[in-house]
Design an enzyme around this catalytic site. Structure first.
Site, mmCIF file in Angstrom:
data_model
loop_
_atom_site.group_PDB
_atom_site.id
_atom_site.type_symbol
_atom_site.label_atom_id
_atom_site.label_comp_id
_atom_site.label_asym_id
_atom_site.label_seq_id
_atom_site.Cartn_x
_atom_site.Cartn_y
_atom_site.Cartn_z
ATOM 1 N N LYS A 1 0.848 -1.202 0.000
ATOM 2 C CA LYS A 1 0.000 0.000 0.000
ATOM 3 C C LYS A 1 0.882 1.250 0.000
ATOM 4 C CE LYS A 1 -3.229 2.637 2.948
ATOM 5 N NZ LYS A 1 -4.155 2.618 4.111
ATOM 6 N N ASP B 1 -2.498 10.228 3.832
ATOM 7 C CA ASP B 1 -3.904 9.854 3.997
ATOM 8 C C ASP B 1 -4.627 10.879 4.867
ATOM 9 O OD1 ASP B 1 -6.333 8.612 4.160
ATOM 10 O OD2 ASP B 1 -5.658 6.923 5.403
ATOM 11 N N LYS C 1 -10.123 12.842 8.199
ATOM 12 C CA LYS C 1 -9.642 12.443 9.520
ATOM 13 C C LYS C 1 -9.588 13.666 10.426
ATOM 14 C CE LYS C 1 -6.506 8.678 8.155
ATOM 15 N NZ LYS C 1 -7.253 7.578 8.823
ATOM 16 N N ASP D 1 1.688 6.165 5.610
ATOM 17 C CA ASP D 1 0.687 5.270 5.019
ATOM 18 C C ASP D 1 1.185 4.617 3.720
ATOM 19 O OD1 ASP D 1 -1.746 4.094 5.543
ATOM 20 O OD2 ASP D 1 -2.925 5.591 4.440
ATOM 21 N N GLU E 1 -9.386 3.857 1.914
ATOM 22 C CA GLU E 1 -8.826 3.988 0.571
ATOM 23 C C GLU E 1 -7.773 2.932 0.263
ATOM 24 O OE1 GLU E 1 -7.702 5.547 3.158
ATOM 25 O OE2 GLU E 1 -5.581 5.056 2.911
ATOM 26 N N ARG F 1 -7.605 -0.306 0.898
ATOM 27 C CA ARG F 1 -8.135 -1.552 0.338
ATOM 28 C C ARG F 1 -8.503 -1.362 -1.133
ATOM 29 N NH1 ARG F 1 -12.633 -1.791 4.885
ATOM 30 N NH2 ARG F 1 -10.876 -0.766 5.921
HETATM 31 N N1 BES Z 1 -4.232 4.443 6.891
HETATM 32 C C1 BES Z 1 -5.387 4.198 7.677
HETATM 33 C C2 BES Z 1 -5.127 3.170 8.781
HETATM 34 C C3 BES Z 1 -4.160 3.572 9.848
HETATM 35 C C4 BES Z 1 -4.602 4.207 10.992
HETATM 36 C C5 BES Z 1 -2.832 3.249 9.762
HETATM 37 C C6 BES Z 1 -3.723 4.548 11.981
HETATM 38 C C7 BES Z 1 -1.937 3.575 10.756
HETATM 39 C C8 BES Z 1 -2.386 4.220 11.875
HETATM 40 C C9 BES Z 1 -6.516 3.669 6.792
HETATM 41 O O1 BES Z 1 -6.550 4.159 5.503
HETATM 42 C C10 BES Z 1 -7.799 4.050 7.442
HETATM 43 O O2 BES Z 1 -8.085 5.216 7.472
HETATM 44 N N2 BES Z 1 -8.553 3.052 7.936
HETATM 45 C C11 BES Z 1 -9.804 3.276 8.542
HETATM 46 C C12 BES Z 1 -10.821 2.401 7.855
HETATM 47 C C13 BES Z 1 -12.253 2.711 8.202
HETATM 48 C C14 BES Z 1 -12.639 4.067 7.618
HETATM 49 C C15 BES Z 1 -13.134 1.635 7.642
HETATM 50 C C16 BES Z 1 -9.684 2.899 10.010
HETATM 51 O O3 BES Z 1 -9.060 1.886 10.323
HETATM 52 O O4 BES Z 1 -10.180 3.656 10.835
HETATM 53 ZN ZN ZN Z 2 -4.727 4.779 4.729
HETATM 54 MN MN MN Z 3 -7.643 5.996 5.371
#
Ligand code: BES
Ligand code: ZN
Ligand code: MN
Length: 503
Positions: free
Chosen positions: A272, A277, A284, A295, A356, A358
């Protein structure tokens, strides 16, 4: 980066070597040191035994004590490093002990450091593997990222030479091989850490693609970079959808080792590569958002692994797929409720633009099919819930193949990059059922870790596959052993060791 350090293997006696700091070791509970440590102890008239008797040294893993020989041996200092319990000692212990000694040597401003190979004698470890671990632990502990500081705060005095001393001449070739592999691996991990540390205004998709190209040129990998026209032509609607809101256009990097060798097994590594992000329209919160520069750590790990694989010239056909995309909110950005179509014509409904990772992975996993792979492994900082579940100790492993899963679990244990297997039960798929598309990209809070993997599974077809959610593993807020503060380079050593086992 790792400071410039010569690593050499030398046959000889530790009591005869001339050096600023000589590193020997001690297992926990040992009252009378043996082997090389015993030889130094005798030459120093029992100075190490004395430290033990006084209770100043007990062999706890990573503990150090410094002795000044005052001419009794040519070494100007002796650093005794603890190895912990002999019964539990392993390669990770070697890396930790070597890291502690290297940091102590730096603190003492020793220019030339000499060390024995921890665990290769009394410890019973394979001499080549133990040497590799010594080099990895030493070099990775000295990693730093001074690029954007005119005067780095408290500039550390780095060692310039690391000599690995071994008395037994028959072991020298194994040690030399271990040192060579250790150096390649450590430098590849540092390459990955550098990419992750780089700020996101510099490390844009175009910039990362350029770094990948240069690295490929340097080590002899085939590189192809797909940009907007090719991505549109191929129908990579997931990558293009996520990229819609960013002025920094997406770059999909394809690296290949042994590209034309059809006789070799084909392994595909996917990472990835979200260069920043923000969450997109599903924005966020601002607290800690800066950390989302990491990310792209999955993609950076794949690039680092590809570098090592090329330099070690593994007899495998290995493909690295790293889509680099920035996730931004904008007037053109993709939005919740959009339906996107991937490279294989499969569809997803967007519930959150913050899910995003996935999406871009699912285009890459679909693209992987054209290589007819024997195995596909993807690495991604995919969910916050991975870290909620496992903390900073292990990445989450999902796989449709028990053999592949077991291989990765074993290798993770060996290299100190732990994995824990999680379920891909079909029941989870109900949580991502969509009314308008084949699947939706978020199933809500409950089960958010396994549903992210179920989403990916929908877009993988016809090959053994493993997904590693490495979100909590790629960054540390405080230094730990050979993991320096910031980017860890998690995944490089795991992938390289896994493929060395397959070669
Ligand atoms: N890049 C983030 C996941 C992440 C969070 C990595 C904190 C490292 C530290 C990912 O893209 C994300 O935002 N995931 C969301 C998914 C949800 C919206 C279904 C999450 O895990 O909150
Ligand atoms: Zn992400
Ligand atoms: Mn994200």
């Amino acid at each position: 980066m790792i400071p410039k350090i010569d690593v050499v293997v030398q046959q000889g006696n530790v009591t005869a070597i001339e050096t600023d700091a000589l590193v020997v070791n001690l297992f926990k509970g040992v009252r009378k040191p043996g082997g090389a440590t015993g030889a130094v102890d005798r030459a120093l008239n029992g100075a190490i035994s004395e430290l033990i008797q006084q209770g100043d040294l007990d062999g706890t893993l990573g503990q150090t004590a410094v002795i000044y020989p005052r001419g009794a041996i040519p070494a100007r200092r002796v650093i005794v490093v603890g190895l912990g319990d002999a019964a539990r000692f392993d390669l990770e212990g070697v890396r930790k002990a070597a890291a502690a000694a290297a940091k102590k040597a730096r603190e003492l401003k020793a220019k030339h450091v000499a060390t024995i190979v921890h665990g290769a004698g009394i410890g019973g470890l394979d001499p080549a593997e133990a040497t590799q671990a010594v080099v990895e632990g030493s070099l990775l502990a000295l990693y730093w990222f001074p690029k954007y500081q005119q005067t780095p705060p408290d500039p550390p005095a780095f060692p310039e030479k690391l000599t690995i001393v071994e008395f037994d001449a028959s072991k020298i070739p194994a040690l030399e091989e271990g040192a060579r592999v250790g150096r390649v691996v450590a430098e590849s991990v540092a390459f990955t850490r550098d990419l992750v540390m780089e700020p996101p205004n510099i490390a844009t998709p175009a910039w990362l693609a350029q770094r990948a190209r240069e690295m490929a040129e340097e080590v002899g990998l085939q590189a192809t970079v797909l940009t907007d026209p090719e991505l549109e032509e191929l129908g990579m609607g997931f990558i293009l959808g996520v990229a819609q809101g960013s002025a920094n256009r997406p770059h999909f990097v394809i690296l290949e080792h042994n590209k034309d060798r059809e006789d070799l097994p084909t392994m595909v590594l996917v990472g990835k590569g979200i260069t920043f992000d923000t969450g997109g329209i599903s924005l966020k919160r601002s607290q800690d958002m800066w950390k989302m520069k990491h990310d792209m750590a999955g993609a950076a790990a794949v690039l680092g692994a590809m570098r090592a694989i090329a330099l070690l010239d593994l007899p495998l056909h290995v493909v690295g797929l790293t889509p680099f995309v920035e996730n931004m909110p904008d007037g053109r950005a993709y939005r919740p409720a959009d339906v996107l179509r991937n490279v294989r014509g499969k569809t997803a409904e967007i519930i959150s633009t913050d899910a995003e990772g996935r999406l871009i992975l699912s285009d890459a996993l679909g693209y992987a099919e054209r290589f007819h792979p024997d195995a596909v492994v993807d690495l991604a900082t995919l969910t916050g819930s991975q870290g909620i579940a496992l903390g900073h100790l292990a990445a989450a492993l999902f796989s449709n193949d028990d053999t592949l899963a077991q291989e990765l679990l074993n290798v993770g244990q060996k290299v100190g990059e732990w994995l824990w297997r999680m379920p891909l039960w079909d029941e989870y798929k109900e949580l991502i059922r969509s009314d308008v598309a084949e699947v939706k990209n978020s199933g809500g809070r409950k089960g958010s870790l396994p549903t992210s993997a179920k989403f990916l599974e929908h877009f993988t077809e016809g090959y053994p596959w493993a997904h590693l959610d490495i979100a909590s593993m790629v960054w540390v807020d405080a230094p730990k052993d050979y993991r320096t503060k910031g980017a860890t380079g998690y995944g490089v050593r795991l992938l390289v060791e896994w493929l060395r086992g397959r070669a």
